[in-house]
Scaffold this active site. Sequence first.
Site, PDB file in Angstrom:
ATOM      1  N   THR A  49      17.599  81.432 -29.369  1.00 13.59           N
ATOM      2  CA  THR A  49      18.416  81.433 -28.156  1.00 13.59           C
ATOM      3  C   THR A  49      17.739  82.345 -27.138  1.00 13.59           C
ATOM      4  O   THR A  49      16.690  82.917 -27.401  1.00 13.59           O
ATOM      5  CB  THR A  49      19.842  81.935 -28.439  1.00 13.59           C
ATOM      6  OG1 THR A  49      19.797  83.355 -28.674  1.00 13.59           O
ATOM      7  CG2 THR A  49      20.447  81.249 -29.665  1.00 13.59           C
ATOM      8  N   CYS A  50      18.382  82.505 -25.971  1.00 14.69           N
ATOM      9  CA  CYS A  50      17.788  83.368 -24.950  1.00 14.69           C
ATOM     10  C   CYS A  50      17.783  84.834 -25.394  1.00 14.69           C
ATOM     11  O   CYS A  50      16.976  85.634 -24.902  1.00 14.69           O
ATOM     12  CB  CYS A  50      18.537  83.223 -23.630  1.00 14.69           C
ATOM     13  SG  CYS A  50      20.298  83.597 -23.735  1.00 14.69           S
ATOM     14  N   ASN A  51      18.666  85.184 -26.324  1.00 13.46           N
ATOM     15  CA  ASN A  51      18.774  86.584 -26.748  1.00 13.46           C
ATOM     16  C   ASN A  51      18.159  86.867 -28.115  1.00 13.46           C
ATOM     17  O   ASN A  51      18.049  88.036 -28.497  1.00 13.46           O
ATOM     18  CB  ASN A  51      20.241  87.023 -26.780  1.00 13.46           C
ATOM     19  CG  ASN A  51      20.789  87.259 -25.386  1.00 13.46           C
ATOM     20  OD1 ASN A  51      20.061  87.666 -24.493  1.00 13.46           O
ATOM     21  ND2 ASN A  51      22.058  86.984 -25.195  1.00 13.46           N
ATOM     22  N   HIS A  97      23.453  89.981 -42.287  1.00 17.44           N
ATOM     23  CA  HIS A  97      22.988  89.859 -40.901  1.00 17.44           C
ATOM     24  C   HIS A  97      23.360  88.494 -40.323  1.00 17.44           C
ATOM     25  O   HIS A  97      23.856  88.405 -39.184  1.00 17.44           O
ATOM     26  CB  HIS A  97      21.479  90.061 -40.832  1.00 17.44           C
ATOM     27  CG  HIS A  97      20.927  89.963 -39.435  1.00 17.44           C
ATOM     28  ND1 HIS A  97      21.117  90.942 -38.485  1.00 17.44           N
ATOM     29  CD2 HIS A  97      20.233  88.967 -38.816  1.00 17.44           C
ATOM     30  CE1 HIS A  97      20.546  90.579 -37.349  1.00 17.44           C
ATOM     31  NE2 HIS A  97      20.012  89.382 -37.530  1.00 17.44           N
ATOM     32  N   SER A 107      26.004  90.225 -31.040  1.00 19.13           N
ATOM     33  CA  SER A 107      25.728  89.628 -29.742  1.00 19.13           C
ATOM     34  C   SER A 107      25.697  90.661 -28.625  1.00 19.13           C
ATOM     35  O   SER A 107      26.246  91.760 -28.760  1.00 19.13           O
ATOM     36  CB  SER A 107      26.781  88.560 -29.412  1.00 19.13           C
ATOM     37  OG  SER A 107      26.724  87.496 -30.326  1.00 19.13           O
ATOM     38  N   ALA A 188      29.691  78.735  -4.524  1.00 17.09           N
ATOM     39  CA  ALA A 188      29.250  77.710  -5.476  1.00 17.09           C
ATOM     40  C   ALA A 188      28.145  78.247  -6.380  1.00 17.09           C
ATOM     41  O   ALA A 188      27.332  77.486  -6.901  1.00 17.09           O
ATOM     42  CB  ALA A 188      28.775  76.460  -4.734  1.00 17.09           C
TER      43      ALA A 188
END
Length: 418
Positions: A49-51, A97, A107, A188
């Site tokens: 993921t991005c993290n 973990h 997270s 927006a």
Amino acid sequence: MSLLAIGINHNSASVELREKVAFGPEKLPQALKQLGDNPYVNGSVIISTCNRTEIYCDVKALGKSKVIDWLAQFHQISPEALKPSLYVHEEQAAIRHLMRVSCGLDSLVLGEPQILGQVKQAYSDSRQHQSVDTAMDKLFQKVFSVAKRVRTETDIGGNAVSVAYAACTLAKHIFESLRESTVLLVGAGETIELVAKHLASNGCSDMIVANRTYERAEPLAEQFGAQIIGLPEIPNHLARADIVISSTASPLPIIGKGMVETALKARRHQPMLLVDIAVPRDIESQVAELDDAYLYSVDDLQSIVENNMEQRKVEAIQAEAIVSEESATFMSWLRSLQAVDSIRDYRKAANDIREDLLSKSLQSLAAGTDPEKVLLELSNKLTNKLIHAPTRALQSAAEQGEPAKLATLRQSLGLEDS
């Protein structure tokens, strides 16, 4: 069989390194195939993921170093540059973990629910590419049930911890149902898009998007079936809005006290919720002086977010206890599997001895040997053969001065402590 977790995340590595180590959709099939072909790896699942980027494996001896070397080689990064940011967990620590990750305990935003969906997708991708062995399959099924238990028994995901989510939660508290509410979204950008997603998930379908340009607002409006208006048109539509949520980059307020006062008169003083997420403010602070207008600033929402985050930390204590309990239980089950082969081999060896001696005894009986003598010889030989290996093990432990091993052998043989 040994469970292994290797990875980097937002706590251990910079964004630049996380980008280099990420497995995009185009890289994942090749990566899973290479891991599957690795003789030291029995099964694997890659979460990217991005993290975080994490590899969960069922490995053989020396598998840990082989997987780390492979990860560096696959992404063409020197091991020296990668290893300082890597964390490695083995056996129960790896299980724990993965459970913490899936429950949102590891997270960036404590308790966020999206990671569980990402873990499930990673597991599904690995199954699709046939890289999940029995141990990994059992592990992930257990992890999913633990994540469900944590969500059921704790409220770790039940409080708003983003400004956008807090704005929607506030609206739900003031209006009984968002299905009947009209919402005016001013701006927006990403924050307003996130607000719109939360509103839609709560049944809101009547949205108006006000923006400086129509082009910027079109993708958002199409996604949620919203009406588009320009910023100058807000006074003409404001009276329709039960809820106003604003987040623009305007240097000056867009909605003033007089504009809201006029809208409230047209609404016959039905209440209006105004949430100003912008900095600097989009809505004049004097609007709060009006009856039937409930104005909340980004500072008000931030206070809600901080209180809710503290509540999540309290819930996380119970979640951590569940994870510790469940990871220990699963590890005990895994260890029990390791005894299956030994038990089977021990039973086979004992049965082979029994069948061999029984065959010889039957031959003796057929030859006319005294049955009592045959039975006595059978019992003596069977006893001697069955106790031979344990006797040697006891003697060796005593001679080597290994009292702990001797005690374990005595216990396994059902002997009382002397």
